[in-house]
Design a protein around this motif. Sequence first.
Motif, PDB file in Angstrom:
ATOM      1  N   VAL A 125     -15.464 -16.794   7.000  1.00 19.94           N
ATOM      2  CA  VAL A 125     -15.711 -15.826   8.068  1.00 19.94           C
ATOM      3  C   VAL A 125     -14.434 -14.996   8.277  1.00 19.94           C
ATOM      4  O   VAL A 125     -13.331 -15.531   8.213  1.00 19.94           O
ATOM      5  CB  VAL A 125     -16.047 -16.581   9.378  1.00 19.94           C
ATOM      6  CG1 VAL A 125     -16.129 -15.666  10.565  1.00 19.94           C
ATOM      7  CG2 VAL A 125     -17.336 -17.375   9.229  1.00 19.94           C
ATOM      8  N   ASP A 126     -14.604 -13.702   8.506  1.00 22.92           N
ATOM      9  CA  ASP A 126     -13.486 -12.880   8.971  1.00 22.92           C
ATOM     10  C   ASP A 126     -13.478 -12.977  10.487  1.00 22.92           C
ATOM     11  O   ASP A 126     -14.536 -12.846  11.116  1.00 22.92           O
ATOM     12  CB  ASP A 126     -13.691 -11.406   8.598  1.00 22.92           C
ATOM     13  CG  ASP A 126     -13.256 -11.088   7.176  1.00 22.92           C
ATOM     14  OD1 ASP A 126     -12.308 -11.732   6.685  1.00 22.92           O
ATOM     15  OD2 ASP A 126     -13.874 -10.198   6.562  1.00 22.92           O
ATOM     16  N   MET A 127     -12.305 -13.165  11.079  1.00 23.88           N
ATOM     17  CA  MET A 127     -12.250 -13.254  12.541  1.00 23.88           C
ATOM     18  C   MET A 127     -11.413 -12.101  13.082  1.00 23.88           C
ATOM     19  O   MET A 127     -10.364 -11.782  12.514  1.00 23.88           O
ATOM     20  CB  MET A 127     -11.658 -14.598  12.968  1.00 23.88           C
ATOM     21  CG  MET A 127     -11.759 -14.845  14.464  1.00 23.88           C
ATOM     22  SD  MET A 127     -11.196 -16.496  14.913  1.00 23.88           S
ATOM     23  CE  MET A 127     -12.657 -17.456  14.622  1.00 23.88           C
ATOM     24  N   LEU A 128     -11.899 -11.501  14.158  1.00 21.01           N
ATOM     25  CA  LEU A 128     -11.153 -10.400  14.780  1.00 21.01           C
ATOM     26  C   LEU A 128     -11.078 -10.643  16.281  1.00 21.01           C
ATOM     27  O   LEU A 128     -12.114 -10.780  16.945  1.00 21.01           O
ATOM     28  CB  LEU A 128     -11.843  -9.063  14.484  1.00 21.01           C
ATOM     29  CG  LEU A 128     -11.118  -7.802  14.951  1.00 21.01           C
ATOM     30  CD1 LEU A 128     -11.406  -6.639  14.002  1.00 21.01           C
ATOM     31  CD2 LEU A 128     -11.476  -7.387  16.364  1.00 21.01           C
ATOM     32  N   PRO A 169     -12.569 -22.249   8.092  1.00 18.12           N
ATOM     33  CA  PRO A 169     -13.073 -21.404   7.000  1.00 18.12           C
ATOM     34  C   PRO A 169     -12.893 -19.917   7.276  1.00 18.12           C
ATOM     35  O   PRO A 169     -13.862 -19.168   7.378  1.00 18.12           O
ATOM     36  CB  PRO A 169     -14.557 -21.793   6.936  1.00 18.12           C
ATOM     37  CG  PRO A 169     -14.892 -22.205   8.324  1.00 18.12           C
ATOM     38  CD  PRO A 169     -13.665 -22.802   8.918  1.00 18.12           C
ATOM     39  N   LEU A 170     -11.652 -19.495   7.405  1.00 15.06           N
ATOM     40  CA  LEU A 170     -11.376 -18.088   7.685  1.00 15.06           C
ATOM     41  C   LEU A 170     -10.960 -17.380   6.394  1.00 15.06           C
ATOM     42  O   LEU A 170     -10.117 -17.874   5.652  1.00 15.06           O
ATOM     43  CB  LEU A 170     -10.243 -17.946   8.707  1.00 15.06           C
ATOM     44  CG  LEU A 170     -10.514 -18.419  10.126  1.00 15.06           C
ATOM     45  CD1 LEU A 170      -9.316 -18.129  11.024  1.00 15.06           C
ATOM     46  CD2 LEU A 170     -11.763 -17.745  10.692  1.00 15.06           C
ATOM     47  N   ARG A 171     -11.556 -16.203   6.191  1.00 16.11           N
ATOM     48  CA  ARG A 171     -11.139 -15.381   5.052  1.00 16.11           C
ATOM     49  C   ARG A 171      -9.953 -14.505   5.452  1.00 16.11           C
ATOM     50  O   ARG A 171      -9.042 -14.272   4.674  1.00 16.11           O
ATOM     51  CB  ARG A 171     -12.320 -14.499   4.591  1.00 16.11           C
ATOM     52  CG  ARG A 171     -12.006 -13.549   3.456  1.00 16.11           C
ATOM     53  CD  ARG A 171     -11.714 -14.320   2.186  1.00 16.11           C
ATOM     54  NE  ARG A 171     -11.209 -13.443   1.129  1.00 16.11           N
ATOM     55  CZ  ARG A 171      -9.952 -13.079   1.003  1.00 16.11           C
ATOM     56  NH1 ARG A 171      -9.056 -13.488   1.868  1.00 16.11           N
ATOM     57  NH2 ARG A 171      -9.579 -12.293   0.021  1.00 16.11           N
ATOM     58  N   SER A 172      -9.970 -14.046   6.701  1.00 11.05           N
ATOM     59  CA  SER A 172      -8.851 -13.247   7.217  1.00 11.05           C
ATOM     60  C   SER A 172      -8.863 -13.300   8.737  1.00 11.05           C
ATOM     61  O   SER A 172      -9.871 -13.681   9.346  1.00 11.05           O
ATOM     62  CB  SER A 172      -8.961 -11.792   6.751  1.00 11.05           C
ATOM     63  OG  SER A 172      -9.980 -11.132   7.467  1.00 11.05           O
TER      64      SER A 172
END
Lengths: 101, 364
Positions: free
Chosen positions: B148-151, B171-174
């Motif tokens: 998951v991308d987190m912002l 499970p962070l991609r960015s």
Amino acid sequence: MTSTPSWRRTYDVAERAVAPHAERWVRSGEYAQVTAAALGVRRRIGRVLDSVATTGWHLVNLPARSDVQKLRRQIGALDRDLRRLSLQLEQSRTDREGSGQ
Amino acid sequence: MTTTQTQAGLGPLVRQQVGRAGQRARNGVRLATGAARPAVGQTPKDVVWRHGRVELWRYRADGNGDEDVSARPPLLLVFSLFSRSYVLDLRPGNSFVEHLLAAGFDVYLLDWGVPDERDAANRLEDYVDDYLPAAVQRVREVSGAEEVDMLGYCFGSVLALLYAAHHRNAPLRSLTVLTTPVDLEHLGPFSNLTTRGGLDVTSLLDPDGNVPPHVIHQAFKSLKPTTAVTQYVDLWQGLWNDDYVASYQALIGWATDHVPLPGGVARQLADMLDDNAIVNDRLVIGGDRVHLSDITVPFLTVLANQDHIVPEASASPLIDLVGSTDKHELRLDGGHVGLLVGRTAARTTIPTIIDFLLQKGGPR
């Protein structure tokens, strides 16, 4: 294109002159002390009024607002514990499934 | 110029001013009576997970399904605990979420809801260790993606940072964070009240155990004292313009629409302010020391140089604290909300964030 009206330019000049002083004041220790003291006074007054009202309701054997709020907070704390437990259970179930156990 | 020519030139100007006076009067009445409130948070979405007051929303890519999703992994937006999340989807045509959907993202938003007495005891651990991991898991289930991308935005960025640091195998991609308060000494009145004013946070709590929204509103208002007057001056200047009035109502409405802050979190924040815990590496979550240097995923931090809520000096140390090797800092010309709302956001900030996410994620 619409030009800025003269009254607005005047306001902007005045605002630019005043704003830095006002911002410096709200960022100062004196402002923090005055605000904290004012909040403290307000809190104390609120407590006195609450205690008078509570005594009144208790005299006629009825629960006061503070009693109800205390009860709601206690239920709230229980609700939070349950919520956390169910989330943690969900998480450990997911972890177990992920590790194939 | 002759007198006749001058009169001919004044005619349209006078007509314009008379016309605007009429429009001002009409819009003034609408504002005063509360009629014609602009619709906010209008992008179609589905609630895909709910727990307590917290909801996880998935925005519909084209209003019907996910056929238009072309970027991956899914993007999870984490909002602040102080105000309402609809600023990310303010108005049709002026919505951060709309831009993300248009760029092909599968967009999720974790909305914290409106805390009540059941949330009064909430601490940062509730958000960082319980809600966020559960929401990330749900996003993975719904999207079928591994990562998951987190912002994060504003205090939501702090939550996202704490989550990434405390859950090293998340499970962070960015991770992208916007306007993140890090050096808490530079938060001005917020930090001064406890550190220099000796304010006990407990004295701010309502009987329900939370910091009431009006206290939060006053605290934000005090950051820029002249704003209270300037916003009315701005309104008067643009009152003749229907679009301007609708945008003004939406934005000012949001800026005054705070939610209660759980008392447990407020107490933790006061301790964090006292210690300046983030820059001094003294963060404790769930009894564990948490170090931002443990964050290793591709990282972007975005700062606004005219941000009066999280000044540049408060946000700038972050890039050095994070452990990622692939890390970037972007300083943009704008204010706290201006990063996501308005023309500058549409032209500069949002495309830059989207570029970063697309580079780190890639096409589906």
